[in-house]
Design an enzyme around this catalytic site. Structure first.
Site, PDB file in Angstrom:
ATOM      1  N   ASP A   1     -13.504  14.340  -4.986  1.00  0.00           N
ATOM      2  CA  ASP A   1     -13.522  15.614  -5.761  1.00  0.00           C
ATOM      3  C   ASP A   1     -14.675  15.716  -6.694  1.00  0.00           C
ATOM      4  O   ASP A   1     -15.473  14.523  -6.440  1.00  0.00           O
ATOM      5  CB  ASP A   1     -12.322  16.166  -6.292  1.00  0.00           C
ATOM      6  CG  ASP A   1     -12.032  17.581  -6.737  1.00  0.00           C
ATOM      7  OD1 ASP A   1     -12.920  18.462  -7.012  1.00  0.00           O
ATOM      8  OD2 ASP A   1     -10.749  17.995  -6.529  1.00  0.00           O
TER       9      ASP A   1
ATOM     10  N   LYS B   1      -7.157   8.010  -1.379  1.00  0.00           N
ATOM     11  CA  LYS B   1      -8.553   8.541  -0.936  1.00  0.00           C
ATOM     12  C   LYS B   1      -9.191   9.687  -1.702  1.00  0.00           C
ATOM     13  O   LYS B   1      -9.242  10.567  -1.379  1.00  0.00           O
ATOM     14  CB  LYS B   1      -8.592   8.802   0.637  1.00  0.00           C
ATOM     15  CG  LYS B   1      -8.139   7.575   1.428  1.00  0.00           C
ATOM     16  CD  LYS B   1      -8.424   7.660   2.829  1.00  0.00           C
ATOM     17  CE  LYS B   1      -8.186   6.447   3.617  1.00  0.00           C
ATOM     18  NZ  LYS B   1      -6.639   6.169   3.940  1.00  0.00           N
TER      19      LYS B   1
ATOM     20  N   ASP C   1      -3.191   4.255  -2.028  1.00  0.00           N
ATOM     21  CA  ASP C   1      -4.274   4.679  -1.079  1.00  0.00           C
ATOM     22  C   ASP C   1      -4.335   6.157  -0.949  1.00  0.00           C
ATOM     23  O   ASP C   1      -3.978   6.584   0.135  1.00  0.00           O
ATOM     24  CB  ASP C   1      -4.236   3.883   0.239  1.00  0.00           C
ATOM     25  CG  ASP C   1      -5.180   4.189   1.302  1.00  0.00           C
ATOM     26  OD1 ASP C   1      -6.144   4.660   0.812  1.00  0.00           O
ATOM     27  OD2 ASP C   1      -4.817   4.266   2.454  1.00  0.00           O
TER      28      ASP C   1
ATOM     29  N   ARG D   1       2.953  -1.020  10.644  1.00  0.00           N
ATOM     30  CA  ARG D   1       3.980  -0.939  11.645  1.00  0.00           C
ATOM     31  C   ARG D   1       4.603  -2.119  12.192  1.00  0.00           C
ATOM     32  O   ARG D   1       5.941  -2.550  12.327  1.00  0.00           O
ATOM     33  CB  ARG D   1       3.773   0.062  12.534  1.00  0.00           C
ATOM     34  CG  ARG D   1       3.798   1.452  11.943  1.00  0.00           C
ATOM     35  CD  ARG D   1       3.073   2.609  13.092  1.00  0.00           C
ATOM     36  NE  ARG D   1       1.719   2.313  13.083  1.00  0.00           N
ATOM     37  CZ  ARG D   1       0.866   3.006  13.696  1.00  0.00           C
ATOM     38  NH1 ARG D   1       1.328   3.933  14.571  1.00  0.00           N
ATOM     39  NH2 ARG D   1      -0.385   2.544  13.762  1.00  0.00           N
TER      40      ARG D   1
ATOM     41  N   THR E   1     -12.152   5.642  10.454  1.00  0.00           N
ATOM     42  CA  THR E   1     -12.389   5.068  11.563  1.00  0.00           C
ATOM     43  C   THR E   1     -12.143   5.713  12.800  1.00  0.00           C
ATOM     44  O   THR E   1     -12.309   5.585  13.995  1.00  0.00           O
ATOM     45  CB  THR E   1     -11.653   3.985  11.982  1.00  0.00           C
ATOM     46  OG1 THR E   1     -10.145   4.088  11.443  1.00  0.00           O
ATOM     47  CG2 THR E   1     -12.074   2.576  10.886  1.00  0.00           C
TER      48      THR E   1
ATOM     49  N   LYS F   1       0.930  -1.224  -0.003  1.00  0.00           N
ATOM     50  CA  LYS F   1       0.023  -0.018  -0.052  1.00  0.00           C
ATOM     51  C   LYS F   1       0.769   1.154  -0.029  1.00  0.00           C
ATOM     52  O   LYS F   1       1.514   1.341   0.751  1.00  0.00           O
ATOM     53  CB  LYS F   1      -0.932   0.189   1.223  1.00  0.00           C
ATOM     54  CG  LYS F   1      -1.799   1.346   1.303  1.00  0.00           C
ATOM     55  CD  LYS F   1      -2.977   0.917   2.422  1.00  0.00           C
ATOM     56  CE  LYS F   1      -2.576   1.532   3.725  1.00  0.00           C
ATOM     57  NZ  LYS F   1      -2.882   3.012   3.886  1.00  0.00           N
TER      58      LYS F   1
HETATM   59  O1  C5P Z   1      -1.348   0.783  12.040  1.00  0.00           O
HETATM   60  P1  C5P Z   1      -0.649   0.316  10.820  1.00  0.00           P
HETATM   61  O2  C5P Z   1       0.745   0.820  10.847  1.00  0.00           O
HETATM   62  O3  C5P Z   1      -0.715  -1.259  10.748  1.00  0.00           O
HETATM   63  O4  C5P Z   1      -1.575   0.936   9.843  1.00  0.00           O
HETATM   64  C1  C5P Z   1      -1.502   0.690   8.382  1.00  0.00           C
HETATM   65  C2  C5P Z   1      -2.404   1.428   7.529  1.00  0.00           C
HETATM   66  O5  C5P Z   1      -3.692   1.303   7.892  1.00  0.00           O
HETATM   67  C3  C5P Z   1      -2.132   2.837   7.473  1.00  0.00           C
HETATM   68  O6  C5P Z   1      -1.680   3.082   6.337  1.00  0.00           O
HETATM   69  C4  C5P Z   1      -3.515   3.517   7.796  1.00  0.00           C
HETATM   70  O7  C5P Z   1      -3.690   4.425   6.796  1.00  0.00           O
HETATM   71  C5  C5P Z   1      -4.062   2.405   7.875  1.00  0.00           C
HETATM   72  N1  C5P Z   1      -5.378   2.322   8.940  1.00  0.00           N
HETATM   73  C6  C5P Z   1      -6.538   2.554   8.507  1.00  0.00           C
HETATM   74  N2  C5P Z   1      -7.525   2.697   9.411  1.00  0.00           N
HETATM   75  C7  C5P Z   1      -7.138   2.545  10.948  1.00  0.00           C
HETATM   76  C8  C5P Z   1      -5.766   2.101  11.308  1.00  0.00           C
HETATM   77  C9  C5P Z   1      -5.038   2.235  10.036  1.00  0.00           C
HETATM   78  O8  C5P Z   1      -7.215   3.044   7.431  1.00  0.00           O
HETATM   79  N3  C5P Z   1      -8.040   2.422  11.808  1.00  0.00           N
END
Ligand code: C5P
Length: 233
Positions: free
Chosen positions: A67, A64, A62, A212, A121, A35
């Site tokens: 427009d 998003k 990604d 992460r 979220t 991604k």
């Molecule tokens: O928390 P982590 O590093 O695994 O997040 C990975 C991806 O998931 C991030 O790029 C973030 O944009 C997305 N994410 C999300 N909604 C969340 C948590 C993370 O879209 N609640």
């Protein structure tokens, strides 16, 4: 999609192409799809995406998009030309925007999956209320997902909490990409509102996004393999 490697998406949330390529090399054959989000794309631009695609990786762009229909459709045409496999648009852009987007994507690459972002979220019922949207987040998610399907989208991005209700309401082939996933038993497990890979799959996710826990691991390859084994186990 028996092979869990088809379902794992590694989020390259890093500031440079060098950092991204280091992670891709360390993950090796344990993931096929990466991604690229706002941070990396803003820093490095489309060449990084072209390079990943040229090296045989799939890219989930990604950005998003949100427009007017003509503008988003034109941007999606360019994204499709980069060779990405999946991309995101905001469902709240409306049916006409979603339809223009999916038609533009299909005109370049019929296999490109256009995924709708429903409700971020980070928002709760009270935030929606202040935006003039009354009712539960979950209802708004379902409403926007239904609009997305009716407008030709192939799937949505949704938390695992939303995924099970979406899966029971929507067609089986509908893609549900779930972020917020943490490997079982890891130090990340105590974070609020996260799920394990197995829980996300059980909730109806077709793909999971992990950032992460893999990108910050001392050994990203072995962390990715551990996650794959939890997806199939
Ligand atoms: O928390 P982590 O590093 O695994 O997040 C990975 C991806 O998931 C991030 O790029 C973030 O944009 C997305 N994410 C999300 N909604 C969340 C948590 C993370 O879209 N609640």
């Amino acid at each position: 999609m028996r092979d869990p490697r088809q379902r794992l998406i590694v989020a390259l949330d890093v500031p440079s192409a060098a950092a991204a390529q280091k992670i891709v090399a360390a993950v090796g054959d344990s993931a096929f799809c990466y991604k690229v989000g706002m941070q990396l794309y803003t820093a490095e631009g489309p060449q990084l995406v072209r390079d990943l695609v040229a090296s045989g990786r799939r890219v989930f762009l990604d950005l998003k998009y949100h427009d007017i229909p003509n503008t988003v459709a034109a941007a999606v045409t360019e994204a499709a030309r980069l060779g990405v496999s999946m991309l995101t648009v905001h469902a709240s852009g409306g049916g006409e925007m979603l339809r223009a987007t999916t038609e533009a994507a299909a005109a370049v690459n019929p296999a490109l999956k256009v995924l709708a972002v429903t409700v971020l979220t980070s928002l709760d019922d009270r935030d929606l209320d202040k935006l003039g949207i009354h009712g539960r987040v979950q209802d708004q998610v379902l409403r926007l997902a239904a609009l997305a399907i009716a407008s030709g989208c192939q799937g949505v991005v949704a938390s695992a909490r939303e995924a099970s209700e979406l899966r029971s309401e929507l067609k089986d082939e509908f893609v549900i990409v779930t972020p917020g996933v943490r490997p079982a038993g890891a130090k990340w497990g105590d974070q609020a509102r996260v799920v394990t890979p197995a829980e996300a799959i059980a909730a109806g996710a077709t793909h999971i996004v992990v950032g992460r826990p893999i990108t910050e691991a001392a050994d990203p390859g072995s962390e990715a393999r551990a996650i794959l084994s939890q997806m199939s186990g």
